[in-house]
Design an enzyme around this catalytic site. Structure first.
Site, short mmCIF file in Angstrom:
data_model
loop_
_atom_site.label_atom_id
_atom_site.label_comp_id
_atom_site.label_asym_id
_atom_site.label_seq_id
_atom_site.Cartn_x
_atom_site.Cartn_y
_atom_site.Cartn_z
N ASP A 95 -12.62 10.41 34.73
CA ASP A 95 -12.91 11.65 34.14
C ASP A 95 -13.69 11.53 33.22
O ASP A 95 -13.60 10.64 32.09
CB ASP A 95 -11.67 12.30 33.94
CG ASP A 95 -11.83 13.74 33.47
OD1 ASP A 95 -12.00 14.31 34.52
OD2 ASP A 95 -12.00 14.02 32.15
N HIS B 104 -7.96 18.36 28.95
CA HIS B 104 -9.35 18.45 28.79
C HIS B 104 -9.59 17.13 28.16
O HIS B 104 -10.83 17.19 27.10
CB HIS B 104 -10.09 19.64 28.41
CG HIS B 104 -9.57 20.67 29.37
ND1 HIS B 104 -10.61 20.99 30.45
CD2 HIS B 104 -9.05 21.83 29.09
CE1 HIS B 104 -10.06 21.92 30.93
NE2 HIS B 104 -9.14 22.38 30.25
N ASP C 22 -6.63 13.24 31.65
CA ASP C 22 -6.89 13.65 32.78
C ASP C 22 -7.13 12.79 34.03
O ASP C 22 -6.56 13.17 35.06
CB ASP C 22 -8.25 14.54 32.69
CG ASP C 22 -7.96 15.90 31.84
OD1 ASP C 22 -7.03 16.15 31.51
OD2 ASP C 22 -8.98 16.83 31.75
#
Length: 555
Positions: free
Chosen positions: A83, A223, A228
């Site tokens: 991510d 976030h 994530d």
């Protein structure tokens, strides 16, 4: 992670179609669109490209396809779930500010990778508030190029996985392009696409937070890149379990489930291999041999390839692409001949994906019944019309017309003048709903009268259309007279064949509306190989030697 130039996709396709290696010069022509290139230079340039792409193999001074890539079982595959956090939404103007990744091996979470990244630009306040990353946290962090290189070293040969992968891969590909001058050759796995396929009807949304809640992951998305990525990795394992329940065994099975329509269709591109760059018609068949779709093309190779590269098709063609298992084609001498053959095949085979094409058995006519007009399948002078809906609106518009107005149709404007005046009165009286209904009927009547006038003009034409035949130097002539059409292949006694074709035209069955409109399109904008001549034996025969020579040279 395998990197590749985009141009190698064309080279891979060429090798798949040829089923044999290409010389370095031939490969250079495909890669660089170069007609003439020295062999030594071609070897240097092509070899540099080939050695960077796992799909290709360098064979001394030639290029071939590499052996089949490994397709491990899902329990043996290695995934790298990653991510990115970024300074904005655009890969062109924003930068990476954090990278997180988790390795999944033997269906278990293994080691992790995490780094903040100095984006080389201020961190926007909304991003800082969303992620909790402060500007001071990025000071002293690795620059983007260094961080991406470290991430690539961590990924190794693992399969990249991301949630909404298109977003993260856009940033990653931009950095790979800046660092290495090329992008990924390997396909990444998108857990959004996989979840939508496997959880259809069970999960309302496929966002990371929704899926994390649905599966009850221990890592909670917040976030930040590593949490994530950890949540995505747990979701991936759950989705792999669902995929195995559906019979998926290998990595390629998982990719097939996650593939968007464009990727799945692209995998069928081999069905078009061998199609020649010549005019013709093509038929798509399913696994039972049923014809799904009929089409025509000026260039069969280019047209068929376009289906497997395009992102969008109309729904019926989209469904046919998903079911097609075999493609057949028939080479013809010209696009005109292909267009008429396409109409014939559609009327004969009734393919489901051609359902929107007009069929003669569905033509309708306007018929007077008392003071009203109705739509009928019985032939009348006011027809045939291809759209029943428009015909019904036009019939309502004509209801109440006088004998003089009807007698002047389709050229008379009297009904339209009266209806337009009525429309102005309704609008002036603020009767807008009545005015809208009348407006639609007027538009349908205008369109209907245009079609009828066009058909009258076409039925009055007397023409000979000459195009190349299939064989080199041969010609095919289409004779149009009184709305009837006959055709002859001119490869023997041309004088007798032309005379026979002209004489047969008035006795031929009436051409359908679609045939007449197709001919009108070619007459209005004739392609270079089409010659339009008067319906006269001597005039046609005078031009035939020259046309035959041109056709032979073109072949």
């Amino acid at each position: 992670m395998q990197l590749a130039f985009d141009a190698t996709d064309r080279l891979v396709e060429a090798l798949e179609e040829r089923r044999a290696p290409l010389s370095a010069v031939e490969a250079a022509r495909v890669l660089f669109a170069s007609r003439a290139i020295p062999e030594a230079l071609a070897c240097t340039l092509v070899r540099e490209t080939v050695v960077e792409d796992a799909r290709l193999a360098w064979l001394d001074s030639a290029v071939g396809l590499a052996g089949p890539a490994s397709d491990p079982l899902l329990e043996e595959a290695e995934f790298v779930v990653f991510d990115l956090e970024t300074t904005g939404l655009s890969a062109a103007t924003s930068r990476i500010c954090e990278i997180g990744a988790v390795r999944v091996r033997s269906l278990e979470l293994q080691d992790c990778f995490e780094t903040l990244v100095d984006p080389g630009m201020p961190l926007p306040a909304p991003i800082a508030a969303l992620t909790g990353i402060a500007e001071r946290d990025l000071r002293g962090a690795p620059r983007v190029g260094s961080a991406v290189r470290r991430f690539l070293a961590f990924t190794g040969a693992g399969v990249l996985v991301a949630h909404n992968a298109r977003f993260d891969l856009a940033f990653l590909d931009r950095q790979l392009d800046l660092i290495y001058g090329r992008k990924r050759a390997t396909v990444a796995l998108d857990t959004v696409a996989l979840a939508r396929r496997l959880l259809e009807g069970r999960a309302a949304r496929a966002s990371l937070a929704s899926l994390s809640h649905f599966f009850g992951t221990s890592a909670q998305p917040c976030h930040r890149a590593l949490p994530d990525a950890q949540a995505t990795a747990e979701i991936l394992l759950q989705l792999i379990g669902l995929a195995q329940e559906r019979g998926a065994r290998t990595l390629s099975d998982l990719h097939a489930l996650a593939a968007p329509r464009q990727r799945r269709v692209y995998g069928k591109r081999g069905l078009a291999h061998g199609a020649p760059p010549r005019p013709g018609v093509y038929l798509w068949r399913d696994r039972h041999g049923q014809v799904l779709y009929v089409g025509r093309a000026r260039d069969l190779r280019a047209r068929l390839r376009s289906y497997f590269r395009s992102e969008r098709q109309r729904p019926a063609v989209e469904a046919a692409l998903g079911a097609v298992e075999r493609i057949e084609w028939k080479v013809l001498g010209s696009e005109l001949e292909a267009a008429l053959e396409e109409l014939r095949l559609i009327q004969e085979l009734r393919p489901p994906a051609n359902a929107r094409n007009a069929r003669p058995d569905r033509y309708v006519y306007l018929k007077r019944r008392g003071d009203e007009f109705v739509v009928s399948s019985t032939p009348t002078p006011l027809g045939p019309l291809r759209s029943r809906r428009k015909a019904q609106l036009a019939a309502r518009a004509l209801s109440g017309a006088t004998e003089e107005e009807i007698a002047a149709l389709p050229d008379g404007e009297a009904p339209l003048r009266r209806l337009r005046a009525r429309l102005r009165d309704l609008a002036g009286s603020l009767r807008y709903e009545d005015a809208a209904r009348l407006r639609d009927r007027i538009a349908a009547l205008e369109d209907t009268l245009r079609q009828l006038r066009k058909l009258e003009t076409l039925r009055a034409r007397e023409l000979c259309l000459v195009v190349p035949g299939i064989e080199a130097g041969s010609l095919r002539a289409f004779f149009l007279s009184g709305g009837r059409l006959s055709t002859r292949l001119l490869d023997g006694n041309q004088l007798a064949e032309v005379a026979e074709g002209i004489a047969a035209a008035p006795q031929a069955p009436p051409a359908s509306v679609d045939e007449l409109l197709t001919l009108a399109t070619f007459v209005r904008r004739p392609p270079p190989e089409l010659t339009i001549l008067p319906l006269d034996v001597e005039a046609v025969c005078r031009r035939l030697p020259h046309l035959a020579a041109v056709a032979a040279a073109a072949a």
